[in-house]
Write a protein that holds these residues in place. Structure first.
Motif, PDB file in Angstrom:
ATOM      1  N   PHE A 182       0.840  -1.202   0.000  1.00 19.36           N
ATOM      2  CA  PHE A 182       0.000   0.000   0.000  1.00 19.36           C
ATOM      3  C   PHE A 182       0.874   1.252   0.000  1.00 19.36           C
ATOM      4  O   PHE A 182       0.651   2.177  -0.791  1.00 19.36           O
ATOM      5  CB  PHE A 182      -0.907  -0.016   1.227  1.00 19.36           C
ATOM      6  CG  PHE A 182      -1.659   1.260   1.472  1.00 19.36           C
ATOM      7  CD1 PHE A 182      -2.704   1.636   0.646  1.00 19.36           C
ATOM      8  CD2 PHE A 182      -1.328   2.087   2.539  1.00 19.36           C
ATOM      9  CE1 PHE A 182      -3.402   2.821   0.870  1.00 19.36           C
ATOM     10  CE2 PHE A 182      -2.021   3.266   2.777  1.00 19.36           C
ATOM     11  CZ  PHE A 182      -3.054   3.635   1.935  1.00 19.36           C
ATOM     12  N   ALA A 183       1.876   1.289   0.875  1.00 21.73           N
ATOM     13  CA  ALA A 183       2.780   2.444   0.923  1.00 21.73           C
ATOM     14  C   ALA A 183       3.493   2.626  -0.412  1.00 21.73           C
ATOM     15  O   ALA A 183       3.613   3.758  -0.916  1.00 21.73           O
ATOM     16  CB  ALA A 183       3.793   2.263   2.049  1.00 21.73           C
ATOM     17  N   GLN A 184       3.958   1.541  -0.979  1.00 25.34           N
ATOM     18  CA  GLN A 184       4.640   1.609  -2.273  1.00 25.34           C
ATOM     19  C   GLN A 184       3.707   2.139  -3.355  1.00 25.34           C
ATOM     20  O   GLN A 184       4.088   2.997  -4.164  1.00 25.34           O
ATOM     21  CB  GLN A 184       5.155   0.216  -2.647  1.00 25.34           C
ATOM     22  CG  GLN A 184       6.012   0.164  -3.898  1.00 25.34           C
ATOM     23  CD  GLN A 184       6.511  -1.236  -4.174  1.00 25.34           C
ATOM     24  OE1 GLN A 184       5.827  -2.032  -4.810  1.00 25.34           O
ATOM     25  NE2 GLN A 184       7.705  -1.550  -3.686  1.00 25.34           N
ATOM     26  N   ASN A 185       2.467   1.649  -3.373  1.00 26.61           N
ATOM     27  CA  ASN A 185       1.492   2.096  -4.373  1.00 26.61           C
ATOM     28  C   ASN A 185       1.170   3.582  -4.228  1.00 26.61           C
ATOM     29  O   ASN A 185       0.848   4.257  -5.215  1.00 26.61           O
ATOM     30  CB  ASN A 185       0.207   1.291  -4.245  1.00 26.61           C
ATOM     31  CG  ASN A 185       0.374  -0.166  -4.645  1.00 26.61           C
ATOM     32  OD1 ASN A 185       1.372  -0.537  -5.251  1.00 26.61           O
ATOM     33  ND2 ASN A 185      -0.594  -0.994  -4.295  1.00 26.61           N
ATOM     34  N   CYS A 186       1.241   4.075  -2.984  1.00 32.34           N
ATOM     35  CA  CYS A 186       0.916   5.479  -2.706  1.00 32.34           C
ATOM     36  C   CYS A 186       2.105   6.411  -2.888  1.00 32.34           C
ATOM     37  O   CYS A 186       1.942   7.635  -2.880  1.00 32.34           O
ATOM     38  CB  CYS A 186       0.394   5.631  -1.277  1.00 32.34           C
ATOM     39  SG  CYS A 186      -1.138   4.753  -0.940  1.00 32.34           S
ATOM     40  N   GLY A 187       3.306   5.860  -3.009  1.00 39.53           N
ATOM     41  CA  GLY A 187       4.498   6.687  -3.121  1.00 39.53           C
ATOM     42  C   GLY A 187       4.880   7.352  -1.811  1.00 39.53           C
ATOM     43  O   GLY A 187       5.392   8.472  -1.811  1.00 39.53           O
ATOM     44  N   ILE A 188       4.628   6.645  -0.694  1.00 41.21           N
ATOM     45  CA  ILE A 188       4.980   7.182   0.618  1.00 41.21           C
ATOM     46  C   ILE A 188       5.948   6.223   1.318  1.00 41.21           C
ATOM     47  O   ILE A 188       6.040   5.047   0.959  1.00 41.21           O
ATOM     48  CB  ILE A 188       3.734   7.403   1.508  1.00 41.21           C
ATOM     49  CG1 ILE A 188       2.985   6.091   1.742  1.00 41.21           C
ATOM     50  CG2 ILE A 188       2.807   8.433   0.863  1.00 41.21           C
ATOM     51  CD1 ILE A 188       1.768   6.211   2.651  1.00 41.21           C
ATOM     52  N   ALA A 189       6.662   6.730   2.299  1.00 35.95           N
ATOM     53  CA  ALA A 189       7.620   5.909   3.045  1.00 35.95           C
ATOM     54  C   ALA A 189       6.883   4.899   3.909  1.00 35.95           C
ATOM     55  O   ALA A 189       5.775   5.142   4.379  1.00 35.95           O
ATOM     56  CB  ALA A 189       8.515   6.793   3.905  1.00 35.95           C
ATOM     57  N   ALA A 190       7.538   3.757   4.119  1.00 38.07           N
ATOM     58  CA  ALA A 190       6.956   2.702   4.937  1.00 38.07           C
ATOM     59  C   ALA A 190       7.881   2.360   6.087  1.00 38.07           C
ATOM     60  O   ALA A 190       9.105   2.342   5.946  1.00 38.07           O
ATOM     61  CB  ALA A 190       6.694   1.451   4.103  1.00 38.07           C
ATOM     62  N   CYS A 191       7.270   2.069   7.224  1.00 40.68           N
ATOM     63  CA  CYS A 191       7.975   1.554   8.390  1.00 40.68           C
ATOM     64  C   CYS A 191       7.394   0.178   8.683  1.00 40.68           C
ATOM     65  O   CYS A 191       6.204   0.055   8.999  1.00 40.68           O
ATOM     66  CB  CYS A 191       7.795   2.484   9.586  1.00 40.68           C
ATOM     67  SG  CYS A 191       8.557   1.865  11.106  1.00 40.68           S
ATOM     68  N   LYS A 207      11.417  -3.650   0.753  1.00 38.53           N
ATOM     69  CA  LYS A 207      12.484  -2.711   1.124  1.00 38.53           C
ATOM     70  C   LYS A 207      11.939  -1.451   1.816  1.00 38.53           C
ATOM     71  O   LYS A 207      12.129  -0.322   1.340  1.00 38.53           O
ATOM     72  CB  LYS A 207      13.308  -2.316  -0.105  1.00 38.53           C
ATOM     73  CG  LYS A 207      14.041  -3.486  -0.743  1.00 38.53           C
ATOM     74  CD  LYS A 207      14.848  -3.036  -1.947  1.00 38.53           C
ATOM     75  CE  LYS A 207      15.754  -4.145  -2.457  1.00 38.53           C
ATOM     76  NZ  LYS A 207      15.022  -5.376  -2.839  1.00 38.53           N
ATOM     77  N   PRO A 208      11.266  -1.637   2.945  1.00 39.41           N
ATOM     78  CA  PRO A 208      10.743  -0.467   3.671  1.00 39.41           C
ATOM     79  C   PRO A 208      11.871   0.444   4.123  1.00 39.41           C
ATOM     80  O   PRO A 208      12.980  -0.019   4.418  1.00 39.41           O
ATOM     81  CB  PRO A 208      10.016  -1.094   4.867  1.00 39.41           C
ATOM     82  CG  PRO A 208      10.641  -2.436   5.031  1.00 39.41           C
ATOM     83  CD  PRO A 208      10.993  -2.906   3.660  1.00 39.41           C
ATOM     84  N   VAL A 209      11.585   1.727   4.200  1.00 45.64           N
ATOM     85  CA  VAL A 209      12.598   2.713   4.596  1.00 45.64           C
ATOM     86  C   VAL A 209      13.040   2.485   6.031  1.00 45.64           C
ATOM     87  O   VAL A 209      14.210   2.652   6.375  1.00 45.64           O
ATOM     88  CB  VAL A 209      12.046   4.148   4.424  1.00 45.64           C
ATOM     89  CG1 VAL A 209      13.069   5.182   4.888  1.00 45.64           C
ATOM     90  CG2 VAL A 209      11.667   4.388   2.969  1.00 45.64           C
ATOM     91  N   HIS A 210      12.095   2.092   6.887  1.00 45.85           N
ATOM     92  CA  HIS A 210      12.392   1.883   8.302  1.00 45.85           C
ATOM     93  C   HIS A 210      11.884   0.507   8.740  1.00 45.85           C
ATOM     94  O   HIS A 210      10.946  -0.044   8.148  1.00 45.85           O
ATOM     95  CB  HIS A 210      11.725   2.958   9.170  1.00 45.85           C
ATOM     96  CG  HIS A 210      12.017   4.356   8.744  1.00 45.85           C
ATOM     97  ND1 HIS A 210      13.235   4.966   8.938  1.00 45.85           N
ATOM     98  CD2 HIS A 210      11.228   5.272   8.101  1.00 45.85           C
ATOM     99  CE1 HIS A 210      13.194   6.195   8.459  1.00 45.85           C
ATOM    100  NE2 HIS A 210      12.000   6.407   7.947  1.00 45.85           N
ATOM    101  N   ARG A 211      12.497   0.008   9.778  1.00 47.91           N
ATOM    102  CA  ARG A 211      12.060  -1.251  10.383  1.00 47.91           C
ATOM    103  C   ARG A 211      12.142  -1.105  11.901  1.00 47.91           C
ATOM    104  O   ARG A 211      13.146  -0.625  12.434  1.00 47.91           O
ATOM    105  CB  ARG A 211      12.950  -2.407   9.932  1.00 47.91           C
ATOM    106  CG  ARG A 211      12.667  -3.720  10.665  1.00 47.91           C
ATOM    107  CD  ARG A 211      13.552  -4.830  10.160  1.00 47.91           C
ATOM    108  NE  ARG A 211      13.347  -6.068  10.913  1.00 47.91           N
ATOM    109  CZ  ARG A 211      13.865  -7.246  10.575  1.00 47.91           C
ATOM    110  NH1 ARG A 211      14.630  -7.335   9.495  1.00 47.91           N
ATOM    111  NH2 ARG A 211      13.630  -8.309  11.324  1.00 47.91           N
ATOM    112  N   ILE A 212      11.070  -1.495  12.585  1.00 49.48           N
ATOM    113  CA  ILE A 212      11.069  -1.434  14.045  1.00 49.48           C
ATOM    114  C   ILE A 212      10.700  -2.807  14.600  1.00 49.48           C
ATOM    115  O   ILE A 212       9.890  -3.525  14.018  1.00 49.48           O
ATOM    116  CB  ILE A 212      10.094  -0.366  14.593  1.00 49.48           C
ATOM    117  CG1 ILE A 212       8.680  -0.577  14.054  1.00 49.48           C
ATOM    118  CG2 ILE A 212      10.597   1.035  14.259  1.00 49.48           C
ATOM    119  CD1 ILE A 212       7.635   0.363  14.649  1.00 49.48           C
ATOM    120  N   SER A 213      11.311  -3.166  15.717  1.00 44.14           N
ATOM    121  CA  SER A 213      11.005  -4.447  16.349  1.00 44.14           C
ATOM    122  C   SER A 213      10.110  -4.263  17.576  1.00 44.14           C
ATOM    123  O   SER A 213       9.741  -5.223  18.234  1.00 44.14           O
ATOM    124  CB  SER A 213      12.296  -5.163  16.754  1.00 44.14           C
ATOM    125  OG  SER A 213      13.074  -4.351  17.609  1.00 44.14           O
TER     126      SER A 213
END
Length: 224
Positions: A182-191, A207-213
Motif C-alpha cells: 500500500f505504501a509503495q502504491n501510494c508513493g509514501i515511506a513505509a515503516c 524494502k521499507p525505509v524503516h524497520r522497528i522491532s
C-alpha cells in the motif's frame, strides 16, 4: 526525514488481534457446518493482512466461488460479541500515539477490518482519542471504502482530508506485505513493524525505509 502524517495499521501494528481473529474464523466455519481451519492455515492467512472476504475465501477448498455476504456478517458478529475482548494493545501503543500527537503529528488509523469493530476496539483500549481519523471497511457506506493495498484509500480518502501534508511527510506503519505494498502504491515511506503478523521474507522484499522491532522504536523517527 521528518514525518507529520502517520498512517497506522491496526491488526499486528497497534494491537495484537491474533487470538481474536483465529477464534472468530474457527467459530464462523463451525457455525456454517464446516470443519474448523487448522492452525497452519490460520497463521498463513493472518500473515497476509487481506480484506475479510478474501481471508474467508482463502480458507475454503480450492475452486470455491464467492462466499455469500452472510459469511462476513457472521464473522463480524462473532468477533464483536465474543472475540474483541481478546484484543490487547502492543506494549507502548498508547505512549507512542500520545507522544506523536504531542509532537504535532496527525495520526490516522487505517484497517481492512470493519469500521464499527475498529472504532469500538480503539475506544475500549484508550487509543481512539489520539486518532484524527479512523478508516475501516463500512458495509453501510454509500461509497465502499477502498481497502489496502489500493492507493485510492490514500488519494481519495486521506489526502483530501489532510491537504496540508505532502507524500514525503507521510509515513505508513504496518506489519504485513499488504501494508508495505500500500505504501509503495501510494508513493509514501513505509515503516515495517517486524514484531507483527507479516511474513518476514515477503515484507523485507518491499524494502521499507524503516524497520522497528517494537512500537517504542518509532519514537526516534518522529524527533529526527
Amino acid at each position: 526525514m521528518s514525518y507529520s502524517l502517520l498512517l497506522f495499521d491496526y491488526d499486528g501494528t497497534l494491537c495484537d488481534t491474533r487470538a481474536a481473529i483465529k477464534y472468530s474464523l474457527r467459530r464462523t466455519f463451525q457455525e456454517f457446518g464446516y470443519s474448523k481451519p487448522v492452525e497452519p492455515a490460520l497463521r498463513a492467512v493472518v500473515q497476509q493482512g487481506l480484506p475479510l472476504a478474501a481471508t474467508l475465501l482463502g480458507l475454503h477448498p480450492a475452486g470455491t466461488g464467492p462466499l455469500p455476504a452472510t459469511w462476513t456478517e457472521t464473522y463480524r458478529r462473532i468477533y464483536r460479541a465474543e472475540a474483541e475482548q481478546l484484543v490487547r494493545p502492543f506494549p507502548g501503543a498508547q505512549q507512542v500515539l500520545a507522544a506523536a500527537v504531542a509532537l504535532g503529528c496527525t495520526v490516522v488509523v487505517i484497517s481492512n477490518k470493519g469500521l464499527a469493530i475498529l472504532e469500538n476496539s480503539l475506544a475500549r483500549l484508550g487509543l481512539r482519542e489520539y486518532a484524527a481519523l479512523v478508516l475501516g471497511d463500512d458495509p453501510t457506506a454509500t461509497a465502499p471504502l477502498p481497502l489496502k493495498p489500493d492507493p485510492a484509500l490514500f488519494t481519495q480518502r486521506i489526502q483530501p482530508r489532510f491537504p496540508q501534508f505532502t507524500s514525503s511527510s507521510t509515513l505508513m506503519i504496518g506489519d504485513t506485505a499488504t501494508d508495505l505494498q500500500f505504501a509503495q502504491n501510494c508513493g509514501i515511506a513505509a515503516c515495517w513493524a517486524s514484531y507483527g503478523f507479516g511474513h518476514a521474507a515477503e515484507c523485507a522484499a518491499f524494502k521499507p525505509v524503516h524497520r522497528i522491532s517494537s512500537l517504542t522504536e518509532l519514537l526516534p523517527l518522529l524527533t529526527q
